[in-house]
Design a protein around this motif. Structure first.
Motif, mmCIF file in Angstrom:
data_model
loop_
_atom_site.group_PDB
_atom_site.id
_atom_site.type_symbol
_atom_site.label_atom_id
_atom_site.label_comp_id
_atom_site.label_asym_id
_atom_site.label_seq_id
_atom_site.Cartn_x
_atom_site.Cartn_y
_atom_site.Cartn_z
ATOM 1 N N VAL A 1 59.246 36.960 69.821
ATOM 2 C CA VAL A 1 57.800 36.689 69.873
ATOM 3 C C VAL A 1 57.065 37.096 68.596
ATOM 4 O O VAL A 1 55.852 36.942 68.497
ATOM 5 N N SER A 2 57.804 37.608 67.616
ATOM 6 C CA SER A 2 57.137 38.192 66.444
ATOM 7 C C SER A 2 56.386 37.151 65.615
ATOM 8 O O SER A 2 55.531 37.514 64.823
ATOM 9 N N TYR B 1 67.764 38.034 60.298
ATOM 10 C CA TYR B 1 67.957 39.254 61.075
ATOM 11 C C TYR B 1 66.966 39.286 62.246
ATOM 12 O O TYR B 1 66.283 40.285 62.478
ATOM 13 N N SER B 2 66.875 38.147 62.914
ATOM 14 C CA SER B 2 66.061 38.015 64.126
ATOM 15 C C SER B 2 64.636 38.516 63.939
ATOM 16 O O SER B 2 64.083 39.180 64.818
ATOM 17 N N GLY B 3 64.062 38.214 62.778
ATOM 18 C CA GLY B 3 62.662 38.549 62.551
ATOM 19 C C GLY B 3 62.465 39.892 61.872
ATOM 20 O O GLY B 3 61.345 40.268 61.534
ATOM 21 N N ASN B 4 63.560 40.640 61.640
ATOM 22 C CA ASN B 4 63.423 41.928 60.972
ATOM 23 C C ASN B 4 63.310 41.776 59.461
ATOM 24 O O ASN B 4 63.086 42.755 58.753
ATOM 25 N N ALA B 5 63.532 40.557 58.968
ATOM 26 C CA ALA B 5 63.372 40.293 57.534
ATOM 27 C C ALA B 5 63.185 38.794 57.331
ATOM 28 O O ALA B 5 63.321 38.010 58.279
ATOM 29 N N PRO C 1 59.186 41.760 56.592
ATOM 30 C CA PRO C 1 58.084 41.068 57.261
ATOM 31 C C PRO C 1 56.760 41.588 56.716
ATOM 32 O O PRO C 1 56.673 42.759 56.323
ATOM 33 N N PRO C 2 55.732 40.734 56.680
ATOM 34 C CA PRO C 2 54.440 41.190 56.146
ATOM 35 C C PRO C 2 53.946 42.438 56.895
ATOM 36 O O PRO C 2 54.152 42.562 58.104
ATOM 37 N N SER D 1 53.734 46.238 67.286
ATOM 38 C CA SER D 1 53.716 44.802 66.981
ATOM 39 C C SER D 1 52.398 44.157 67.392
ATOM 40 O O SER D 1 52.129 43.017 67.043
ATOM 41 N N ALA D 2 51.581 44.898 68.159
ATOM 42 C CA ALA D 2 50.387 44.283 68.735
ATOM 43 C C ALA D 2 49.189 44.426 67.800
ATOM 44 O O ALA D 2 49.067 45.393 67.058
ATOM 45 N N LYS D 3 48.305 43.447 67.867
ATOM 46 C CA LYS D 3 47.057 43.539 67.122
ATOM 47 C C LYS D 3 46.010 44.256 67.975
ATOM 48 O O LYS D 3 45.197 45.008 67.470
#
Ligand SMILES: Cc1cc2nc3c(=O)[nH]c(=O)nc-3n(C[C@H](O)[C@H](O)[C@H](O)COP(=O)(O)OP(=O)(O)OC[C@H]3O[C@@H](n4cnc5c(N)ncnc54)[C@H](O)[C@@H]3O)c2cc1C
Lengths: 323, 248
Positions: free
Chosen positions: A277-278, A136-140, B220-221, A297-299
């Motif tokens: 980019v995840s 799912y394109s990075g959603n899972a 996701p984590p 999403s950013a640190k």
């Protein structure tokens, strides 16, 4: 038995991606107690081929044929599957890049082998053979069991640590008897920039969105990327508008990248952008809206105007270099 | 020449993905759409038909999926496909889907088969290449353009750092990505009306085993909250990236 890894070359040279692949193949081979055989197609000299030994390849088979100069996925799959048969490959490893995506599925049908596409870790178990991949394109993420006897894995770029084993590889120049009728594609023209750091290879990426306001504002962003030895990227509307070249479009429908550091400037952080980019190890966002979704999403984040923050960052980097 | 566009039915790209207790996708509230790349390849197929009326006879879409995916197929017909084929089966994995599509293609002889570079649900990038190998057709991957010049088909393929122009004889499979068309074509009212009358042929699946299966899903984590840095103190960020994260 063996783990077979296909190592592509770029004008006769390997790069970090190739060593990641061999390191990964070595990891898989250790789990099933066997050796790594690497396959190279194209004109690569022995010195270069020998480098693969240092990452765990026991043997490197090199096929060098004029007819295989351009990528013809049907012919490449024929070569690799024949070698897989000869080497009794239990697992095949390819990159999840353009070439891997072109060849791995064809190998799957030839060898009746299930594909774990876009893996980023070693299998969590070899019986049942279970791999972990983004869905799912990075959603899972999903744990996928490959049920066939032979398994094919395509590895995400920059997801696996290079590991030097200090080993030596035996080199075999194979005189492959190619069925030339398989080579049906003909390359008529190539346009290629050489010497430029590829976005997919870059460990640091500085990326701009619509918040950069105008194509004339890109100079500080490019300067920051250059100072950091990185590449530049952009969001989709930016490339759609023609502010930046299409190769820079990152996200679900553009390039999917996993640099160590991704700096997003003036990008809102729409799910379709983040999908590309995840997997970055560290995301930094610069945005003048403190509620922009990109900060989820950013640190690290800076709330501020891109045109003020970029020069400050450039100065700060320069200061670390002179002090 | 006849064009076939293979379409996948996926959750809208903004969907919040959730799973049910027994580890299946929670489909409540999901809006299903044509996979973005497939929508672009359909758009390009229709453009080619419009600009080469004598040469391109028809554009058909094929989908392997249950009856519940028919709204997505109808949408493709409303956008302009002439007809559709649905293989009546749960799409078990890429290998299974490619095997089903092979059957459809060998029965109807398509010259140009278009598949998207990936499906936005499983992100596998495998159906197109598998299909080509099942059929024994050549395939070109990472396709960002297809043009017909004097009945000659020229394909633009993306490579590292640039692109190539490739020619390939029909029949072939092209696996398409960004660039193939700029904006997806949108269904007009007339198209939606006409789509109701267009045929969807339903065929029963071939007996094929899937080679992979999902054993479980994970989210996701968890990510720690963003650390905000004073915009007047960019040195702090650079210091963290250099000394703490060791990234620069
Ligand atoms: C099927 C589909 C696929 C898609 N695929 C992609 C994809 O692959 N990649 C992609 O990027 N998008 C994709 N999109 C589009 C995506 O939904 C967003 O529209 C897009 O990512 C927004 O780009 P942006 O962040 O540059 O622009 P915007 O959403 O307009 O955001 C601009 C940001 O800049 C900030 N800003 C404004 N001025 C300043 C300033 N002076 N200084 C600092 N910040 C400022 C704003 O606060 C805002 O957050 C896709 C959409 C769909 C429907």
């Amino acid at each position: 038995m063996s783990v077979l890894v296909y190592t592509e070359n770029w004008d006769g040279k390997f790069k970090k991606l190739s060593f990641e692949l061999v390191s990964y193949a070595y990891g898989v081979a250790s789990m099933i107690d066997t050796d790594v055989v690497a396959v190279s197609i194209g004109d690569v000299d022995d010195g270069e081929l020998e480098k693969l030994g240092n990452y765990g390849a026991k043997k490197v088979i090199s096929v060098n044929k004029e007819e295989l100069k351009g990528l013809d996925s049907q012919a490449y799959a024929a070569v690799i599957s024949e070698i897989a048969g000869r080497e009794e490959a239990a697992v095949l490893v390819l990159s999840n890049n353009n070439t891997g995506k072109a060849v791995a599925p064809r190998l799957s049908v030839k060898l009746n082998a299930g594909v774990g596409a876009g893996v980023s870790k070693l299998p969590s178990s070899t019986d049942p053979f279970t791999v972990y991949k983004r869905v799912y394109s990075g959603n899972a993420y999903a744990n996928i069991v490959i049920k066939s006897d032979i398994k094919i894995l395509t590895l995400e770029q920059n997801s696996f640590e290079v590991n030097e084993t200090g080993g030596n590889a035996e080199i075999e120049q194979m005189d492959y008897d190619l069925d030339e009728s398989l080579v049906k594609t003909e390359i008529r023209d190539v346009s290629k920039q050489t010497g430029k750091l590829l976005l997919t290879d870059a460990e640091i990426v500085v990326s701009g969105g619509r918040g950069m306001k105008s194509p004339d504002n890109w100079q500080p962003l490019v300067e920051l990327a250059e100072l950091l030895g990185g590449a530049t990227a952009c969001s989709r509307p930016v490339s759609d508008e023609g502010w930046r070249p299409h190769e820079e479009h990152t996200g679900q429908t553009g390039k999917i990248i996993a640099p160590n550091l991704y700096i997003a400037v003036g990008i809102s952080g729409a799910t379709q952008h983040i999908a590309g980019v995840s997997s970055s190890k560290c995301i930094v966002a610069v945005n003048n809206d403190k509620d922009a979704p990109v900060f989820e999403s950013a640190k690290y984040g800076i709330v501020g105007d891109a045109m003020k923050v970029l020069p400050g960052l450039i100065e700060a980097v320069k200061n670390t270099r002179t002090s | 020449m006849k064009i076939l566009v293979c379409i996948s039915n996926v959750p809208d790209t903004t969907t919040k993905i959730k799973f049910t207790g027994d580890n299946e996708l929670d489909t409540t509230g999901i809006q299903w759409v044509i996979n973005p790349w497939d929508e672009l390849s359909l758009t390009r197929a229709l453009e080619l038909k419009d600009s080469n009326p004598g040469l391109i006879e028809s554009v058909t879409v094929a989908h392997a999926g249950p009856a519940s995916s028919e709204p997505t197929i109808r949408k493709a017909l409303a956008i302009g496909a002439d007809s559709a084929i649905r293989v009546n089966a749960e799409p078990l994995d890429a290998f299974f889907v490619a095997a089903q599509l092979e059957k459809v293609i060998t029965e109807e002889n398509f010259d140009i088969v278009l598949c998207g570079i990936e499906s936005s649900d499983f992100n596998g990038s495998t159906v197109g290449g598998m299909l080509a190998e099942f059929l024994g057709y050549p395939s070109v991957s990472a396709v960002s353009g297809i043009n017909i010049e004097n009945e000659d088909i020229v394909i633009k393929r993306e490579i590292d750092g640039g692109s190539e122009l490739v020619s390939v004889p029909v029949p072939f499979v092209a696996i398409v990505q960004k660039g193939i068309a700029i904006e997806p074509r949108i269904a007009a009212m007339r198209g939606i009306m006409m789509a109701r009358k267009k045929p969807i042929k339903v065929v029963e699946p071939a007996d094929v085993n899937a080679l992979t299966e999902v054993s479980s899903y994970e989210m996701p984590p968890e990510k720690e909250a963003c650390k905000f840095i004073d915009p007047d103190n960019p040195e702090e960020l650079i210091d963290i990236l250099q000394n703490k994260e060791k990234l620069i």
